[in-house]
Design a protein around this motif. Structure first.
Motif, PDB file in Angstrom:
ATOM      1  N   ASP A 229      -6.172 -13.893  61.756  1.00 45.87           N
ATOM      2  CA  ASP A 229      -7.533 -14.221  61.313  1.00 45.87           C
ATOM      3  C   ASP A 229      -8.594 -13.476  62.105  1.00 45.87           C
ATOM      4  O   ASP A 229      -9.637 -14.036  62.455  1.00 45.87           O
ATOM      5  CB  ASP A 229      -7.770 -15.730  61.386  1.00 45.87           C
ATOM      6  CG  ASP A 229      -6.839 -16.502  60.451  1.00 45.87           C
ATOM      7  OD1 ASP A 229      -6.511 -15.962  59.375  1.00 45.87           O
ATOM      8  OD2 ASP A 229      -6.439 -17.630  60.810  1.00 45.87           O
TER       9      ASP A 229
ATOM     10  N   PRO B 197      -2.024 -14.116  49.553  1.00 48.69           N
ATOM     11  CA  PRO B 197      -3.200 -14.961  49.357  1.00 48.69           C
ATOM     12  C   PRO B 197      -4.277 -14.225  48.574  1.00 48.69           C
ATOM     13  O   PRO B 197      -4.378 -13.000  48.606  1.00 48.69           O
ATOM     14  CB  PRO B 197      -3.674 -15.254  50.792  1.00 48.69           C
ATOM     15  CG  PRO B 197      -2.491 -14.973  51.645  1.00 48.69           C
ATOM     16  CD  PRO B 197      -1.734 -13.888  50.975  1.00 48.69           C
TER      17      PRO B 197
ATOM     18  N   ALA C   8      -8.830 -17.489  50.783  1.00 50.31           N
ATOM     19  CA  ALA C   8      -7.791 -17.299  51.800  1.00 50.31           C
ATOM     20  C   ALA C   8      -7.624 -15.840  52.195  1.00 50.31           C
ATOM     21  O   ALA C   8      -6.994 -15.547  53.218  1.00 50.31           O
ATOM     22  CB  ALA C   8      -6.463 -17.848  51.286  1.00 50.31           C
TER      23      ALA C   8
ATOM     24  N   ALA D  66      -4.253 -10.808  55.361  1.00 51.50           N
ATOM     25  CA  ALA D  66      -4.204 -12.142  54.775  1.00 51.50           C
ATOM     26  C   ALA D  66      -2.749 -12.534  54.559  1.00 51.50           C
ATOM     27  O   ALA D  66      -1.956 -11.737  54.062  1.00 51.50           O
ATOM     28  CB  ALA D  66      -4.968 -12.173  53.454  1.00 51.50           C
TER      29      ALA D  66
END
Length: 496
Positions: free
Chosen positions: A279, A323, A327, A257
């Motif tokens: 991601d 994050p 998130a 993250a």
């Protein structure tokens, strides 16, 4: 009455026969287990005698090489010399709970062993108080067979008060780990393990790296033995190599993250053309490792390596934050190694295979060691009637591994790395995906290949260690290699 007796015999007699044939003697050679599968090649030497040899295994023939002689250099001065003492003692878990467990070198996880590619490593293992005996297996390191640390297969378990010396050349740079291979389903879970890193001969000046060894103690996931969020301090814009080691019995999902990452290596083998991604999660099977390159954000914030179960590694300046909340959640998609990176030469031609094997994992009702139940199978067979995959040195080997058992199985072949050719019929198109701990999910089928270049008798088993203890274990045996050790017996060897 006669009809009732006959009906009873019709039911009882087959059940009794299946029960009796499932029994395993108190001591045996693994070369006496199961049946020979030569993969379409010749069966020569002692393996040709196995049908008549029984549980004692085939007798050694003139010219055979004993597993006990397949050692590392015996006389050279070691570059790395370590003494580790294994002990059974009460250990304090991260939450403060005190339980019975094991330490190695006085801690759990045990101390980091570091070497440089080409170093001769010498580890002296002493058993201070582990009552079942102990060994050390160098997970993912393709050591000579006698150094592999499998009780009853490559050595005798080390009893209380005894010691054993391992010597091997660290030929391949990468991230590895060590653990006991005696009553391994219990000893590993309770702490007999530690990290091993082999650095390349040439490392960039100032290269930054950290180890994140994951292990779960009594339900608490830890990083290097510490629960919760850990920190690796680097300056903004600094790239760090994070070596993730999964020592648990189930697959681990890892994601980052607050930054992208490049997957530099899997199971101790660098990937060609590793490019940054974002991601996505990396799935690391039980026993597997993954090296991630993460660059701390230039704005002074942190990237967070999320390892599940509340275990995070924060990468960034001291006091920086990454994050959180939505998130930082699992992205839900996975990095597919079939197409990651750029193709490169394998060094051999898988299409010119000398032997071709099938390893099909299933599950069915039957008896294992006299116990009725729903048990794991390989190629439809229950333990101990499992295949002995026989190869000759220099063979190119292809193997299809499939799973219809209802659960995932991380398959670990000792002494070798295999390259993934396809999954579910889809060919690999990225950089060569070499692995020693391959996560095979239910319904999946992989085709892999390797060169038989490390003579010996090698375990090929599920690294969900309770599954191995329940019988999900096959072996790879080289022609011309004899095996003097015995499971059970005076050494009380129990490799699973």
């Amino acid at each position: 009455m006669v009809a009732a007796v006959v009906a009873t015999l019709v039911v009882v007699a087959p059940v009794t026969w299946f029960w009796s044939t499932s029994l395993v003697p108190s001591t045996y050679s693994v070369l006496g287990m199961g049946y020979v599968d030569a993969g379409g090649g010749q069966v020569t030497g002692a393996h040709a005698d196995r049908a008549e040899a029984g549980w004692g295994g085939p007798p050694a023939r003139p010219g055979d090489v004993s597993v006990a002689t397949l050692t590392g250099p015996a006389d050279a001065e070691p570059d790395v010399a370590v003494t580790l003492e294994a002990a059974a003692e009460r250990i304090t878990l991260p939450d403060g709970t005190v339980v019975e467990g094991y330490t190695i070198g006085g801690t759990t996880p045990g101390p980091l062993i570091e070497a440089t590619q080409g170093d001769l490593v010498e580890v002296t293992l002493r058993n201070a108080s582990v009552p079942d005996g102990v060994t050390l297996h160098w997970h993912g390191v393709d050591v000579p067979n006698a150094e592999d640390g499998v009780a009853g297969v490559t050595q005798e378990a080390v009893p209380v008060g005894g010691e054993h010396v391992y010597r091997f050349v660290a030929q391949d740079a990468g991230t590895y780990w060590y653990h006991s291979h005696q009553v391994s389903h219990r000893q590993v879970r309770l702490g007999l393990l530690g990290p091993l890193v082999v650095h390349p001969r040439a490392t960039a000046a100032g290269a930054d790296e950290a180890i994140a060894l994951l292990h779960t103690y009594a339900g608490t996931r830890t990083i290097n033995g510490t629960a919760g969020q850990q920190r690796h301090v680097v300056a903004p814009g600094t790239a760090a190599r994070i070596r993730v080691i999964n020592t648990d019995n189930a697959a681990l999902r890892v994601w980052v993250a607050g930054a992208g990452f490049a997957l530099l290596a899997v199971d101790g083998r660098d990937l060609t053309g590793a490019t940054p991604v974002r991601d996505v999660a990396v799935v690391i099977g039980a026993g597997g490792r993954a090296d991630l390159e993460i660059t701390a954000p230039a704005d002074g914030s942190a990237a967070v390596v999320r390892l599940g179960g509340g275990a995070d590694l924060v990468v960034g300046p001291a006091g920086s934050r990454g994050p959180s909340g939505a998130a930082a959640r699992d992205p839900g998609t996975e990095l597919d190694l079939l197409g990651y990176g750029t193709p490169a030469a394998l060094g051999f031609d898988p299409q010119a295979a000398d032997r071709t094997f099938e390893l099909a994992i299933g599950r069915r009702f039957g008896f294992v060691a006299g116990r009725p139940g729903l048990h794991w199978t390989i190629n439809g067979h229950l333990f101990p009637d499992l295949p002995m995959f026989v190869v000759a040195e220099g063979d190119v080997v292809r193997m299809t591994i499939s799973n219809s058992s209802g659960q995932a199985h991380p398959m670990h072949l000792h002494g070798h790395h295999v390259v993934v050719l396809s999954r579910d019929g889809v060919a690999a198109t990225g950089g060569p995906w070499w692995t020693d701990s391959l996560e095979v999910r239910d319904g999946e089928e992989f085709e892999v290949a390797f060169v038989a270049d490390n003579p010996g008798v090698w375990m090929d088993h599920c690294h969900n260690l309770p599954h191995a203890q329940q019988g999900l274990v096959a072996h790879l045996a080289y022609t011309g290699v004899s095996e003097p050790f015995r499971v059970g017996g005076a050494g009380a060897n129990r490799p699973e």
